[in-house]
Scaffold this motif. Structure first.
Motif, PDB file in Angstrom:
ATOM      1  N   LYS A  17       0.739  -1.239  -0.203  1.00 59.60           N
ATOM      2  CA  LYS A  17      -0.126  -0.445  -0.003  1.00 59.60           C
ATOM      3  C   LYS A  17       0.808   1.368  -0.187  1.00 59.60           C
ATOM      4  O   LYS A  17       2.199   1.082   0.551  1.00 59.60           O
ATOM      5  CB  LYS A  17      -0.843   0.114   1.169  1.00 59.60           C
ATOM      6  CG  LYS A  17      -1.571  -0.973   1.875  1.00 59.60           C
ATOM      7  CD  LYS A  17      -2.699  -0.577   2.299  1.00 59.60           C
ATOM      8  CE  LYS A  17      -3.702  -2.182   2.914  1.00 59.60           C
ATOM      9  NZ  LYS A  17      -4.983  -2.021   3.811  1.00 59.60           N
ATOM     10  N   ARG A  18       0.409   2.258  -0.754  1.00 61.44           N
ATOM     11  CA  ARG A  18       0.898   3.973  -0.775  1.00 61.44           C
ATOM     12  C   ARG A  18       0.313   4.531   0.711  1.00 61.44           C
ATOM     13  O   ARG A  18      -0.527   4.481   0.746  1.00 61.44           O
ATOM     14  CB  ARG A  18       0.818   4.832  -1.742  1.00 61.44           C
ATOM     15  CG  ARG A  18       1.485   3.779  -3.420  1.00 61.44           C
ATOM     16  CD  ARG A  18       2.907   4.000  -2.862  1.00 61.44           C
ATOM     17  NE  ARG A  18       3.462   4.441  -2.483  1.00 61.44           N
ATOM     18  CZ  ARG A  18       4.585   5.079  -3.103  1.00 61.44           C
ATOM     19  NH1 ARG A  18       3.762   5.298  -4.663  1.00 61.44           N
ATOM     20  NH2 ARG A  18       4.918   5.802  -3.211  1.00 61.44           N
ATOM     21  N   GLY A  19       1.021   5.252   1.806  1.00 59.24           N
ATOM     22  CA  GLY A  19       0.271   5.970   2.804  1.00 59.24           C
ATOM     23  C   GLY A  19       0.931   6.828   2.880  1.00 59.24           C
ATOM     24  O   GLY A  19       1.903   7.598   2.873  1.00 59.24           O
ATOM     25  N   ILE A  20       0.245   7.629   4.532  1.00 57.80           N
ATOM     26  CA  ILE A  20       1.355   8.390   5.058  1.00 57.80           C
ATOM     27  C   ILE A  20       2.524   7.854   5.568  1.00 57.80           C
ATOM     28  O   ILE A  20       2.559   6.616   6.182  1.00 57.80           O
ATOM     29  CB  ILE A  20       0.256   9.226   5.681  1.00 57.80           C
ATOM     30  CG1 ILE A  20      -0.898   9.521   4.958  1.00 57.80           C
ATOM     31  CG2 ILE A  20       0.757  10.465   6.478  1.00 57.80           C
ATOM     32  CD1 ILE A  20      -2.408  10.103   5.880  1.00 57.80           C
ATOM     33  N   ALA A  77       5.065   7.104   2.424  1.00 57.31           N
ATOM     34  CA  ALA A  77       5.209   5.913   2.145  1.00 57.31           C
ATOM     35  C   ALA A  77       4.988   4.432   1.161  1.00 57.31           C
ATOM     36  O   ALA A  77       3.743   4.128   0.790  1.00 57.31           O
ATOM     37  CB  ALA A  77       5.677   5.119   4.157  1.00 57.31           C
ATOM     38  N   ILE A  78       5.293   3.542   1.541  1.00 58.48           N
ATOM     39  CA  ILE A  78       5.109   1.771   1.078  1.00 58.48           C
ATOM     40  C   ILE A  78       5.291   0.540   1.742  1.00 58.48           C
ATOM     41  O   ILE A  78       6.031   0.947   2.974  1.00 58.48           O
ATOM     42  CB  ILE A  78       6.253   1.807   0.017  1.00 58.48           C
ATOM     43  CG1 ILE A  78       6.216   2.243  -1.198  1.00 58.48           C
ATOM     44  CG2 ILE A  78       6.051   0.306  -0.335  1.00 58.48           C
ATOM     45  CD1 ILE A  78       7.132   1.517  -2.410  1.00 58.48           C
ATOM     46  N   ASN A  79       3.924   0.843   2.638  1.00 53.40           N
ATOM     47  CA  ASN A  79       3.946  -0.347   3.853  1.00 53.40           C
ATOM     48  C   ASN A  79       3.476  -1.728   2.949  1.00 53.40           C
ATOM     49  O   ASN A  79       2.946  -2.506   1.992  1.00 53.40           O
ATOM     50  CB  ASN A  79       2.217   0.232   4.014  1.00 53.40           C
ATOM     51  CG  ASN A  79       2.189   1.148   4.328  1.00 53.40           C
ATOM     52  OD1 ASN A  79       1.600   2.563   3.547  1.00 53.40           O
ATOM     53  ND2 ASN A  79       2.852   2.027   5.830  1.00 53.40           N
ATOM     54  N   ILE A  80       4.557  -2.342   3.680  1.00 54.08           N
ATOM     55  CA  ILE A  80       4.446  -3.395   3.166  1.00 54.08           C
ATOM     56  C   ILE A  80       3.724  -4.779   4.825  1.00 54.08           C
ATOM     57  O   ILE A  80       4.885  -4.793   5.542  1.00 54.08           O
ATOM     58  CB  ILE A  80       5.483  -3.902   2.448  1.00 54.08           C
ATOM     59  CG1 ILE A  80       6.039  -3.543   1.764  1.00 54.08           C
ATOM     60  CG2 ILE A  80       5.601  -5.778   2.266  1.00 54.08           C
ATOM     61  CD1 ILE A  80       7.725  -3.363   1.436  1.00 54.08           C
TER      62      ILE A  80
END
Length: 296
Positions: A17-20, A77-80
């Motif tokens: 996901k792309r996130g804050i 950020a990139i959330n993994i």
């Protein structure tokens, strides 16, 4: 090494996901913020985690190419999130699979600045099974990836793992049994080196050469199997049970173990044997048994 590797239908799920940007559980590599979350696992999110090593390596390679990343990419950020289903240290390349998918996923989110071949080349710097994992998972996820390239879910692996030749998959019904212990791949490789050295000394001194790699089944064999069975009694107990009680076409260890795999061409026989295997596993606190397929 010279190995044949192929997919099985047991897999971890990795969500990108792309996130804050967050102030917790994140790290910054080459101006990209990564946030990792491991579920159903005791594996820590540190530099020994192969998934994190893969993420760092793909960002390093993208940075070294001088690829321009937009402000939009750099601002979020990139959330993994990794949901573990593959047993840990089981000879099933679960850590390598996670690393390969992290490299594919990050590359996709950043617009595929690296080709499939470049990703696989970078993968060997993470681990010997990672180049194959990248190819296999690329083929398995073609419907959601925009990158192109020649791939397969099976391959012949040579060199130290960097040479991956796609081949046709072979279809099997499978039963996997794991005794619930961890096997050190490094220890097995070290033992191979030690015993080969001893054999050479025996030959030089005129003594008869011992065949320590005698496990061969239908021209398919795993050079590590005899050593793992010799060094880990739990692995031997699992293997002996399967050989003596299951009606499989063959039983062979996966990787450096301790997971043992029973291969079937007949689904009905595999289904019947799985009931027996589950019953036996219930008598052992740590044993795990899986019913799956390969080459689909």
């Amino acid at each position: 090494i010279r190995s044949k590797m192929q997919d099985i239908e047991i897999y971890d799920e990795i969500i990108f996901k792309r996130g804050i940007k967050s102030s917790n559980n994140h790290c910054n590599f080459f101006n990209i913020e990564l946030e990792f979350c491991m579920k159903n696992s005791t594996i820590p999110c540190d530099d020994d985690n192969l998934a994190i090593k893969g993420a760092k390596k793909v960002l390093e390679k993208i940075n070294s190419k001088g690829n321009f990343l937009s402000k939009d990419v750099l601002s979020s950020a990139i959330n993994i999130e990794i949901n573990k289903n593959i047993p840990i240290s089981a000879g099933l390349a679960g850590g390598s699979a996670d690393a390969g998918v992290c490299m594919l996923g990050i590359n996709e989110l950043l617009g595929n600045p690296l080709s499939l071949e470049e990703l696989m080349s970078a993968g060997i710097e993470v681990g010997s099974d990672v180049p194959f994992s990248i190819m296999m998972n690329f083929e398995a996820n073609k419907d959601i990836l925009t990158m192109t390239g020649e791939a397969s879910k099976a391959g012949i692996i040579s060199g130290v793992g960097e040479i991956v030749s796609p081949i046709e998959t072979e279809k099997y019904e499978l039963i996997l049994m794991n005794p619930g212990i961890s096997v050190s791949t490094r220890r097995i490789y070290d033992e191979i080196d030690r015993r080969i050295s001893f054999e050479k000394e025996d030959c030089d001194s005129g003594k008869a050469k011992a065949d320590i790699f005698s496990i061969k089944v239908n021209k398919k064999y795993n050079i590590m199997q005899a050593l793992t069975l010799d060094l880990y009694c739990e692995a031997k107990e699992t293997y002996d049970y399967m050989k003596q009680n299951l009606n499989a076409d063959m039983v062979m260890m996966s990787g450096s173990g301790p997971t043992m795999v029973a291969y079937y061409s007949d689904k009905e026989i595999a289904d019947i044997d799985f009931i027996k295997a589950e019953r036996e596993a219930s008598r052992h606190e740590e044993w795990k048994v899986f019913r799956t397929v390969s080459g689909r």
